[in-house]
Motif scaffolding. Structure first.
Motif, PDB file in Angstrom:
ATOM      1  N   ILE A  52      -0.640  -8.609   0.595  1.00  0.00           N
ATOM      2  CA  ILE A  52      -1.140  -7.159   0.810  1.00  0.00           C
ATOM      3  C   ILE A  52      -1.584  -6.867  -0.917  1.00  0.00           C
ATOM      4  CG2 ILE A  52      -1.475  -4.789   1.476  1.00  0.00           C
ATOM      5  CD1 ILE A  52       0.265  -5.541   3.843  1.00  0.00           C
ATOM      6  N   ASP A  53      -2.568  -6.574  -1.257  1.00  0.00           N
ATOM      7  CA  ASP A  53      -2.822  -6.078  -2.523  1.00  0.00           C
ATOM      8  C   ASP A  53      -2.988  -4.658  -2.550  1.00  0.00           C
ATOM      9  OD1 ASP A  53      -3.657  -5.325  -5.086  1.00  0.00           O
ATOM     10  OD2 ASP A  53      -5.303  -6.853  -5.206  1.00  0.00           O
ATOM     11  N   ALA A  54      -1.698  -4.139  -2.907  1.00  0.00           N
ATOM     12  CA  ALA A  54      -1.606  -2.520  -2.782  1.00  0.00           C
ATOM     13  C   ALA A  54      -2.357  -1.624  -3.878  1.00  0.00           C
ATOM     14  CB  ALA A  54      -0.100  -2.150  -3.234  1.00  0.00           C
ATOM     15  N   SER A  55      -2.978  -2.334  -4.743  1.00  0.00           N
ATOM     16  CA  SER A  55      -4.049  -1.657  -6.009  1.00  0.00           C
ATOM     17  C   SER A  55      -5.267  -1.372  -5.200  1.00  0.00           C
ATOM     18  CB  SER A  55      -3.869  -2.462  -7.052  1.00  0.00           C
ATOM     19  OG  SER A  55      -4.772  -3.785  -6.829  1.00  0.00           O
ATOM     20  N   MET A  56      -5.707  -2.240  -4.017  1.00  0.00           N
ATOM     21  CA  MET A  56      -6.731  -2.236  -3.642  1.00  0.00           C
ATOM     22  C   MET A  56      -6.976  -1.215  -2.293  1.00  0.00           C
ATOM     23  SD  MET A  56      -8.784  -3.976  -5.546  1.00  0.00           S
ATOM     24  CE  MET A  56     -10.178  -4.482  -4.451  1.00  0.00           C
ATOM     25  N   LEU A  57      -5.834  -0.780  -1.788  1.00  0.00           N
ATOM     26  CA  LEU A  57      -5.561   0.094  -0.750  1.00  0.00           C
ATOM     27  C   LEU A  57      -6.385   1.548  -0.959  1.00  0.00           C
ATOM     28  CD1 LEU A  57      -2.359  -0.884   0.853  1.00  0.00           C
ATOM     29  CD2 LEU A  57      -4.455  -1.721   1.536  1.00  0.00           C
ATOM     30  N   ASP A  78       1.206  -5.576  -6.673  1.00  0.00           N
ATOM     31  CA  ASP A  78       0.911  -4.671  -7.618  1.00  0.00           C
ATOM     32  C   ASP A  78       0.885  -3.288  -7.253  1.00  0.00           C
ATOM     33  OD1 ASP A  78       0.121  -6.165  -9.697  1.00  0.00           O
ATOM     34  OD2 ASP A  78      -1.966  -6.474  -9.039  1.00  0.00           O
ATOM     35  N   LEU A  79       2.175  -2.928  -6.659  1.00  0.00           N
ATOM     36  CA  LEU A  79       2.628  -1.824  -6.164  1.00  0.00           C
ATOM     37  C   LEU A  79       2.285  -0.490  -6.960  1.00  0.00           C
ATOM     38  CD1 LEU A  79       3.660  -0.114  -3.719  1.00  0.00           C
ATOM     39  CD2 LEU A  79       6.015  -0.470  -4.606  1.00  0.00           C
ATOM     40  N   ASP A  80       2.590  -0.929  -8.318  1.00  0.00           N
ATOM     41  CA  ASP A  80       2.422   0.240  -9.459  1.00  0.00           C
ATOM     42  C   ASP A  80       1.306   0.511  -9.820  1.00  0.00           C
ATOM     43  OD1 ASP A  80       2.735  -2.636 -10.424  1.00  0.00           O
ATOM     44  OD2 ASP A  80       2.241  -1.614 -12.204  1.00  0.00           O
ATOM     45  N   LEU A  81       0.190  -0.195  -9.353  1.00  0.00           N
ATOM     46  CA  LEU A  81      -1.306  -0.050  -9.711  1.00  0.00           C
ATOM     47  C   LEU A  81      -1.804   1.028  -8.731  1.00  0.00           C
ATOM     48  CD1 LEU A  81      -2.747  -3.385 -11.032  1.00  0.00           C
ATOM     49  CD2 LEU A  81      -1.722  -1.603 -12.346  1.00  0.00           C
ATOM     50  N   ASN A  82      -1.394   1.366  -7.529  1.00  0.00           N
ATOM     51  CA  ASN A  82      -1.850   2.316  -6.735  1.00  0.00           C
ATOM     52  C   ASN A  82      -1.210   3.618  -7.143  1.00  0.00           C
ATOM     53  OD1 ASN A  82      -2.355   3.775  -4.353  1.00  0.00           O
ATOM     54  ND2 ASN A  82      -3.187   2.131  -3.382  1.00  0.00           N
ATOM     55  N   ILE A  83      -1.853   4.390  -8.135  1.00  0.00           N
ATOM     56  CA  ILE A  83      -1.275   5.489  -8.674  1.00  0.00           C
ATOM     57  C   ILE A  83      -1.162   6.724  -7.554  1.00  0.00           C
ATOM     58  CG2 ILE A  83      -1.141   7.413 -10.534  1.00  0.00           C
ATOM     59  CD1 ILE A  83      -0.869   4.480 -11.461  1.00  0.00           C
ATOM     60  N   GLU A  84      -2.108   6.821  -6.765  1.00  0.00           N
ATOM     61  CA  GLU A  84      -2.148   7.770  -5.799  1.00  0.00           C
ATOM     62  C   GLU A  84      -1.239   7.682  -4.568  1.00  0.00           C
ATOM     63  OE1 GLU A  84      -3.656  11.393  -4.693  1.00  0.00           O
ATOM     64  OE2 GLU A  84      -4.185  10.334  -6.259  1.00  0.00           O
ATOM     65  N   HIS A  85      -0.832   6.487  -4.024  1.00  0.00           N
ATOM     66  CA  HIS A  85      -0.177   6.336  -2.962  1.00  0.00           C
ATOM     67  C   HIS A  85       1.024   5.467  -3.170  1.00  0.00           C
ATOM     68  CE1 HIS A  85      -3.322   8.362  -0.765  1.00  0.00           C
ATOM     69  NE2 HIS A  85      -4.258   7.378  -1.186  1.00  0.00           N
ATOM     70  N   GLY A  86       1.369   4.921  -4.399  1.00  0.00           N
ATOM     71  CA  GLY A  86       2.450   3.858  -4.457  1.00  0.00           C
ATOM     72  C   GLY A  86       3.771   4.306  -4.043  1.00  0.00           C
ATOM     73  N   PHE A  87       4.100   5.750  -4.493  1.00  0.00           N
ATOM     74  CA  PHE A  87       5.220   6.257  -4.295  1.00  0.00           C
ATOM     75  C   PHE A  87       5.486   6.364  -2.571  1.00  0.00           C
ATOM     76  CE2 PHE A  87       8.138   9.724  -2.499  1.00  0.00           C
ATOM     77  CZ  PHE A  87       9.358   9.699  -3.489  1.00  0.00           C
ATOM     78  N   ASP A  88       4.076   6.757  -1.855  1.00  0.00           N
ATOM     79  CA  ASP A  88       4.406   6.749  -0.156  1.00  0.00           C
ATOM     80  C   ASP A  88       4.410   5.475   0.221  1.00  0.00           C
ATOM     81  OD1 ASP A  88       3.986   9.650  -0.264  1.00  0.00           O
ATOM     82  OD2 ASP A  88       1.800   9.459  -0.475  1.00  0.00           O
TER      83      ASP A  88
END
Length: 352
Positions: free
Chosen positions: A130-135, A243-253
């Motif tokens: 799963i590419d977290a940056s694309m979610l 790339d969990l760190d690239l999802n600025i908006e929802h990375g923490f969640d």
């Protein structure tokens, strides 16, 4: 794994290649793989010991003993995604007894522990990456993972086991668990505080439901594996998040969801991230939490406190023993002299 190592012929600068050249059969991130595998192998024995000592164990006690997140950390271009994917391939290969024994020899120096683990039967099913940056906002990590889990269950029913292998009652129970988990999750996600006005019992039931979801997810996986006794076999699902760190908006969640719902003895979570950037995401989360309660400008000491809270949270979610830090491949100290066999006079300095 052994057959897949690349052979490199290396020579030391200023010396005759015929006297010092040697073939190196060693994967680039072998030390990281060995660290990660050792934690998994030792966790298997630790959970067995825990189960033996607590015949009437409760899931909550066992899950707290389970640190199942393995983080591949490094800067952009450090090879963390490549290393994570290769690690997942190694996990899948451990169902082969020869591969298992080879990795045990390289990760577990204690002979008595090796012997115990050689008799284990491992099975790792790796979910699609799963590419977290694309979610985006409307895409939910929990839903994606549950979707992969349902497809995995369907494939087992269709391809090998069949409904009759679970028994009619067992199959229906699994479907009912899926329904129960999803309905509970949506009730939590879509709830609003005003729904509980004047009904404290409803609010207590809501909190109780949140605590039960993790246990239900683990029970569901155990049923899919047909593994009621957690200590009988070592079967795992592997969640892969890039790339969990690239999802600025929802990375923490997302990190919170992984820790809250999927801290299961049946699950291994692997993800890649830049540690510094991940720490910034946690800092931003706590800054927003403070700013929503304060109408005035955030003071500098509050910013420092939020940064400290972010580090503390990462320390809790990612134990140091489960962090795989990638080497700095851009360092000049990692230059090697590669001898081109086709052109004996054409030595070249390259970086690996």
């Amino acid at each position: 794994m052994r057959e897949k190592f690349r052979e490199l012929e290396l020579t030391l600068e200023g010396q005759d290649y015929q006297s010092v050249a040697s073939h190196v059969r060693y994967p680039l991130y072998a030390d990281k793989f060995e660290d990660a595998l050792r934690t998994i192998f030792l966790d298997v024995l630790r959970k067995k010991e825990f189960a033996d000592e607590n015949e009437k164990q409760r899931f909550g006690e066992l899950s707290r003993e389970t640190e199942n997140i393995i983080a591949f950390l490094g800067e952009r271009g450090s090879g963390k995604t490549t290393a994570m994917e290769e690690f997942c391939r190694i996990l899948e290969s451990l169902s082969d007894q020869r591969e298992l024994e080879w990795w045990l020899q390289h990760t577990i120096p204690e002979k008595d522990i090796q012997t115990q683990l050689e008799h284990e039967k491992f099975f790792f099913h790796v979910f699609p990456r799963i590419d977290a940056s694309m979610l985006e906002n409307k895409e939910d990590l929990f839903e994606l993972i549950m979707s992969h889990l349902f497809k995995f269950f369907q494939s087992r029913v269709k391809n090998s086991y069949g409904i009759e292998q679970y028994g009619k009652g067992g199959y229906d129970e699994i479907i009912e668990l899926f329904e129960d988990i999803l309905s509970g999750y949506y009730a939590i996600r879509d709830s609003r505080e005003e729904e509980y006005a004047g009904s404290y019992i409803s609010k207590i039931q809501h909190v109780s439901l949140s605590l039960e979801l993790q246990e239900k997810i683990d029970k569901l996986i155990g049923k899919i594996f047909r593994q009621d006794d957690m200590s009988s076999r070592s079967c795992y699902l592997v969640i892969v998040l890039d790339d969990l760190d690239l999802n600025i908006e929802h990375g923490f969640d997302m990190l919170k969801q992984l820790q809250k719902y999927f801290a299961s003895p049946h699950i291994i979570i692997t993800f890649s991230a830049d540690y510094a950037q991940l720490n910034e995401i946690c800092w931003v989360h706590f800054m927003k939490a403070f700013s929503s309660e304060k109408s005035h400008v955030i003071e500098e000491k509050v910013e420092d406190k939020c940064r400290e809270l972010g580090k503390d949270y990462i320390g809790k979610a990612l134990p140091v023993s489960k962090r795989m830090h990638m080497p700095n491949l851009n360092s000049d100290t990692r230059n090697v002299l590669v001898l081109d066999q086709s052109e004996r006079n054409g030595d070249t300095v390259k970086q690996y």
